[in-house]
Design an enzyme around this catalytic site. Structure first.
Site, PDB file in Angstrom:
ATOM      1  N   GLU A 264       0.843  -1.198   0.000  1.00 28.97           N
ATOM      2  CA  GLU A 264       0.000   0.000   0.000  1.00 28.97           C
ATOM      3  C   GLU A 264       0.881   1.253   0.000  1.00 28.97           C
ATOM      4  OE1 GLU A 264      -3.498   1.839   2.924  1.00 28.97           O
ATOM      5  OE2 GLU A 264      -1.993   0.451   3.706  1.00 28.97           O
ATOM      6  N   LYS A 323      -9.057   2.790  -2.839  1.00 33.78           N
ATOM      7  CA  LYS A 323      -9.509   2.167  -1.596  1.00 33.78           C
ATOM      8  C   LYS A 323     -10.928   2.610  -1.256  1.00 33.78           C
ATOM      9  CE  LYS A 323      -7.827   1.320   3.134  1.00 33.78           C
ATOM     10  NZ  LYS A 323      -6.733   1.616   4.085  1.00 33.78           N
ATOM     11  N   CYS A 374      -5.340  -2.967   2.499  1.00 30.19           N
ATOM     12  CA  CYS A 374      -5.130  -2.900   3.950  1.00 30.19           C
ATOM     13  C   CYS A 374      -6.411  -3.187   4.738  1.00 30.19           C
ATOM     14  CB  CYS A 374      -4.527  -1.547   4.321  1.00 30.19           C
ATOM     15  SG  CYS A 374      -3.705  -1.553   5.945  1.00 30.19           S
TER      16      CYS A 374
END
Length: 498
Positions: A264, A323, A374
């Protein structure tokens, strides 16, 4: 229950941890506020232990946050998560107190208790703040029971855990009320039979061979850059990131990697700036012509995005995944109009990323992939949707730095669950560990060390199967709710007739 997950890993305790609370709730004849103290104690123990790693965000002085403010933020986050989880445990407890009073048969109470708890967990999974489930206590060690995740996601395993706890609790209640010392009664045998049966069937599912056709093989490289958060957003970190990821990319490309995954925001820049600036990493792609899935920032609606780029061998962008599930207070401010000023006083950071769209498709040179960046590992539905739309393998770029070892271990456990739910190989690249390769049965084929620079090359296999969970989602929860409703209605009708 909190000891089921890392760092304790006492997963077997989950099968008995709910018994004392269950017995307490069933024994309550008349509701009083003080009756909520045991459920509250259970919730504080469960969430407080499981999520204690969140306090590792302190100190944040390296980000410009004063030491005292950092401490207050860490304590607030921990206490807020405990309070959040406690609210839902209390909801379940109130349901058990009020709804099971009219149920005289222990199996009816068990069915309703299972339905209520699974519903509570489902509700939490649709909120912005979600991490532990009862199913997490079994991952990654109890792989036979985890195979049931492919049936209806975490609800399947959670239902099994609550059912076994409930049956054992009801057996104890019967023995106590009948003043018997004999423990191996009917309900005890049922609970043990359920426990053993689920594990045996799960073991058989686990032993099913995985097809590995060579035409579906993909040689994937992972770079774990080990750029600590304390320097990541500063010139020293930028230089280390560019050097480490460029070197790792070249090494893996020369070793035969067909694609390479970075963590990430591996390069904490806007990727377009790297292209315009003709950076070393960009030049390495042009020279080696190996596609890369790169973690970097993007732009959307005037704000930055936490993104994964799918770049082909010419460094052209095939797709960008932004995300979706952002971390509250860390990546965006919920209720910004209310909390914005408070957060700004405690921290000088701009914690406002733009949310990605839930219906994104991540295209690679080998077809579609499912992506979770994540924190998104906690959301099974996030991956299920992408696999249902054709994702053939799972990519999880992450950054778990600045926490104790319990956090990356729990994060890895979540990814093991996602691999089994969707019957997909999982490739996980993190900044400081644990990076991993997980097969569709949940076996961890490779696991990195913590706080080390590492590269790894492995073969995964693309798959197009669809589990029951991928096809129908969390269908079991609706079935349990329906059966619980039938039990309640029958009980009400019976009481009226009497």
């Amino acid at each position: 229950m909190g000891m089921g997950s890392d760092p304790f890993n006492a997963w077997f305790l989950a099968w008995i941890a709910l018994i004392p609370l269950w017995i307490w709730l069933i024994n309550q004849q008349k509701f009083q506020i003080r009756q909520l103290l045991p459920p509250l104690t259970f919730a504080v123990g469960y969430y407080g232990v499981t999520i204690f790693w969140i306090t590792g965000i302190h100190p944040m002085t390296w980000m410009g946050v004063p030491w005292l403010s950092s401490l207050l933020i860490a304590i607030f986050c921990w206490l807020f998560i405990i309070a959040w989880g406690s609210f839902f445990v209390l909801l379940w407890s109130l349901g058990m107190i009020f709804l099971t009073r009219s149920l005289s048969h222990p199996l009816s109470r068990v069915l309703l208790g299972v339905a209520l708890w699974c519903t509570v967990e489902t509700l939490v999974s649709h909120t912005p703040l979600h991490w532990p489930t009862f199913a997490l206590t079994q991952s990654p060690y109890n792989l036979p029971i985890l195979q049931w995740l492919s049936v209806s996601g975490t609800t399947t395993v959670t239902a099994a855990i609550v059912a076994v706890n409930g049956l054992l609790a009801e057996a104890i209640l019967i023995n106590h009320r009948q003043n018997r010392s004999r423990f191996l009664g009917g309900l005890t045998q049922v609970s043990l039979g359920l426990l053993v049966g689920l594990h045996l069937i799960g073991w058989l599912l686990y032993l099913q061979p995985l097809e590995t056709p060579q035409e579906n093989a993909l040689r994937v490289g992972i770079i774990q850059g080990n750029v600590p958060n304390t320097i990541k957003l500063y010139p020293e970190g930028w230089r280390k990131a560019l050097e480490g990821y460029t070197t790792g990319y070249i090494g893996l490309a020369e070793a035969g990697a067909e694609a390479i995954l970075t963590p990430e925001t591996a390069l904490p820049f806007q990727w377009e700036e790297q292209v315009r600036g003709n950076s070393d990493f960009y030049q390495a792609i042009l020279q080696k012509n190996v596609p890369v899935w790169l973690g970097a920032f993007g732009k959307k609606e005037g704000r930055s995005t936490n993104s994964l780029y799918s770049l082909n061998g010419e460094a052209e962008t095939l797709a960008r995944f932004d995300k979706v599930k952002l971390v509250p207070l860390g990546e965006y401010i919920p209720f910004e109009d209310i909390l914005g000023n408070v957060v700004d006083r405690l921290s000088p950071l701009d914690s406002q990323f733009a949310h990605g769209s839930p219906d994104q498709t991540f295209i690679t040179p080998w077809g579609k992939a499912a992506v979770g960046i994540c924190y998104e590992s906690a959301y099974g539905e996030h991956f299920r949707r992408q696999v249902a739309r054709g994702g053939e393998f799972i990519l999880v770029p992450s950054n778990d730095d600045h926490y104790s070892a319990a956090m990356p271990a729990q994060h890895h456990a979540l990814d093991v669950m996602r691999a089994i739910e969707n019957d997909r190989a999982m490739v996980r690249a993190t900044n400081t560990g644990y990076s991993a390769i997980v097969d569709p049965r949940g076996n961890t084929l490779w696991l990195s060390d913590l706080d080390e620079y590492e590269t790894h090359l492995s073969t995964i296999y693309r798959r197009d199967t669809q589990t029951l969970y991928v096809r129908w989602g969390n269908w079991l929860n609706w079935v349990l709710l329906g059966l619980g409703g039938v039990v309640l209605v029958r009980s009400k009708l019976k009481s009226r007739q009497n």
